[in-house]
Design an enzyme around this catalytic site. Structure first.
Site, PDB file in Angstrom:
ATOM      1  N   ALA A 122      -1.030  31.395 -10.118  1.00 12.89           N
ATOM      2  CA  ALA A 122      -0.462  32.407 -11.010  1.00 12.89           C
ATOM      3  C   ALA A 122       0.680  33.182 -10.374  1.00 12.89           C
ATOM      4  CB  ALA A 122      -1.568  33.385 -11.437  1.00 12.89           C
ATOM      5  N   GLY A 123       0.927  32.975  -9.062  1.00 15.09           N
ATOM      6  CA  GLY A 123       1.938  33.770  -8.379  1.00 15.09           C
ATOM      7  C   GLY A 123       1.422  35.125  -7.950  1.00 15.09           C
ATOM      8  N   LEU A 124       0.086  35.258  -7.856  1.00 18.54           N
ATOM      9  CA  LEU A 124      -0.547  36.538  -7.504  1.00 18.54           C
ATOM     10  C   LEU A 124      -1.174  36.518  -6.110  1.00 18.54           C
ATOM     11  CD1 LEU A 124      -2.326  37.204 -10.937  1.00 18.54           C
ATOM     12  CD2 LEU A 124      -0.212  38.280 -10.112  1.00 18.54           C
ATOM     13  N   ALA A 125      -0.898  35.470  -5.337  1.00 14.15           N
ATOM     14  CA  ALA A 125      -1.418  35.325  -3.965  1.00 14.15           C
ATOM     15  C   ALA A 125      -2.940  35.255  -3.922  1.00 14.15           C
ATOM     16  CB  ALA A 125      -0.914  36.464  -3.060  1.00 14.15           C
ATOM     17  N   SER A 127      -3.900  33.195  -0.815  1.00  6.78           N
ATOM     18  CA  SER A 127      -3.446  33.849   0.417  1.00  6.78           C
ATOM     19  C   SER A 127      -4.283  35.082   0.742  1.00  6.78           C
ATOM     20  CB  SER A 127      -1.978  34.254   0.289  1.00  6.78           C
ATOM     21  OG  SER A 127      -1.161  33.121   0.135  1.00  6.78           O
ATOM     22  N   THR A 128      -4.603  35.866  -0.284  1.00  4.41           N
ATOM     23  CA  THR A 128      -5.354  37.093  -0.037  1.00  4.41           C
ATOM     24  C   THR A 128      -6.781  36.778   0.412  1.00  4.41           C
ATOM     25  OG1 THR A 128      -5.779  39.315  -0.899  1.00  4.41           O
ATOM     26  CG2 THR A 128      -6.187  37.483  -2.417  1.00  4.41           C
ATOM     27  N   ASP A 151       2.293  34.230   2.342  1.00  6.84           N
ATOM     28  CA  ASP A 151       1.889  35.527   1.791  1.00  6.84           C
ATOM     29  C   ASP A 151       0.720  36.165   2.539  1.00  6.84           C
ATOM     30  OD1 ASP A 151       3.811  35.410  -0.193  1.00  6.84           O
ATOM     31  OD2 ASP A 151       2.449  34.607  -1.722  1.00  6.84           O
ATOM     32  N   LYS A 159      -1.293  40.390  -5.395  1.00  3.15           N
ATOM     33  CA  LYS A 159       0.022  41.002  -5.204  1.00  3.15           C
ATOM     34  C   LYS A 159       0.935  40.606  -6.350  1.00  3.15           C
ATOM     35  CE  LYS A 159       2.573  37.217  -4.133  1.00  3.15           C
ATOM     36  NZ  LYS A 159       3.594  36.724  -5.054  1.00  3.15           N
TER      37      LYS A 159
END
Length: 289
Positions: free
Chosen positions: A98-101, A104-105, A137, A10
Site C-alpha cells: 500500500a506504500g505505508l511501510a 518495513s515497520t 524504510d 508511514k
C-alpha cells in the site's frame, strides 16, 4: 520471555525520485511521517534455535522471505547471538502493498524488540546500521516522527513536527502496486524541480495551507491509478485540506483539521472501500508496550 512492539505505518508528504543509481536502486527525496496505525509484533524466545513466524494475514509469507525473519537473522549476526530461538507473531492491521511501510515497520519492530529481549544495548546508530541492510524504510520506522529522507531513503534528518490533527487513509481494494514496475514508470517521467525542497520550507513556516498545497508523489504522477483519483475526489468533496498517494501506492491519505470532517470522509469512503482508517501523526516510531 515475551515482548510486544507497536509498529506504526508511514505516509510520504512528498516523494521525489531524483535518479537511478549504478547499483540499480533509486535516489529519492521525501518527507516521511509516522501515523498511529499499528501492527503489533509479539516476540517470544524459546529453545528451538530457529526463527519462526506467524501472521493473522494470509498474504504474508511466514518463512525466510518475511522481513521480520531477515531482521532477526541480521540482528543475531550483528550481536553474535546466532542460534537463538525466537517466535515472531505479526498481528497485521496496516494494509500490505500500500506504500505505508507495513513490512518495513514490522522489521524495525523486531530489531527494537530483540535489542530489549537480549539486553544487546545497541545504540540508535547501531540499530540504524542493521536496519539499512533490511530495507530502505526500516531506519525511518525505528524512529518515526517527521523526517527528511535522502539517498535510497535511509539518510534521515529531523524536521519540524507535522501539525495536522487528523489523517484519513484509504487503500483501494484489489489494487496492489509492484514497486519495480512503479519505478519503471517513474523513470519515464520528465524531470521536474523537487517538491520536497518546497515542503521543507513549508514545514518550517508552520503554515498548514502551504504544507497541504505542497503534497506530491512522483509515483502518483507516473501510475495514474483510476482508484487513487476516485478516492481523492471523495476526500476533497469531504473538505480535505490536501490529499496524496503514499509511497509507491496504492494507499491514499487526506489531511484534516477537523475530526467531524475527517469522520464524514471515513464514512463516505467506507461506502465503497473496506480499508479506511482515521489516524493522527506521531512523534515516534516503533515502541515497546
Amino acid at each position: 520471555m515475551e515482548i510486544k512492539v507497536l509498529a506504526p505505518a508511514k505516509i510520504n508528504l512528498t516523494l521525489d525520485v531524483t535518479g537511478k543509481r549504478p547499483d540499480g536502486y533509486h535516489d529519492i527525496m521525501t518527507i516521511m511521517q509516522s501515523v498511529d496505525l499499528y501492527d503489533t509484533i509479539t516476540i517470544t524466545d524459546n529453545d528451538s534455535g530457529q526463527i519462526t513466524i506467524s501472521c493473522n494475514y494470509d498474504g504474508v509469507p511466514c518463512d525466510e522471505k518475511n522481513i521480520c525473519y531477515k531482521a532477526a537473522e541480521k540482528f543475531f549476526i550483528a550481536t553474535r547471538n546466532e542460534g537463538q530461538g525466537v517466535h515472531i507473531d505479526i498481528d497485521k492491521v496496516i494494509p500490505t502493498q500500500a506504500g505505508l511501510a507495513g513490512g518495513s515497520t514490522d522489521g524495525a519492530a523486531v530489531l527494537m524488540g530483540l535489542n530489549k529481549m537480549f539486553d544487546a544495548f545497541l545504540k540508535p546508530d547501531e540499530l540504524h546500521e542493521i536496519a539499512e541492510k533490511i530495507g530502505a524504510d526500516v531506519p525511518f520506522c525505528l524512529v518515526g516522527g517527521t523526517k527528511y529522507a535522502t539517498g535510497i531513503g535511509t539518510k534521515l534528518q529531523k524536521m519540524p513536527n507535522f501539525l495536522a490533527s487528523h489523517i484519513v487513509i484509504c487503500k483501494p481494494d484489489n489494487v496492489s502496486v509492484s514497486t519495480a514496475e512503479a519505478y519503471k514508470k517513474v523513470d519515464a517521467l520528465n524531470p521536474h524541480p523537487p517538491y520536497t525542497d518546497e515542503m521543507i520550507k513549508s514545514l518550517f513556516s508552520r503554515d498548514m495551507f502551504r504544507i497541504t498545497s505542497t503534497l506530491f508523489n512522483d509515483f502518483e504522477l507516473a501510475l495514474k491509478l483510476e482508484e487513487v483519483n476516485d478516492i481523492k475526489r471523495i476526500m476533497y468533496k469531504r473538505k480535505a485540506l490536501g490529499a496524496s498517494m503514499s509511497g509507491s501506492g496504492s494507499a491514499v491519505f487526506a489531511v484534516y483539521n477537523s475530526e467531524r470532517k475527517a469522520k464524514k470522509c471515513v464514512d463516505a469512503l467506507k461506502e465503497k472501500y473496506d480499508k479506511v482508517f482515521l489516524c493522527h501523526p506521531t512523534k515516534e516510531g516503533c515502541k515497546i508496550v
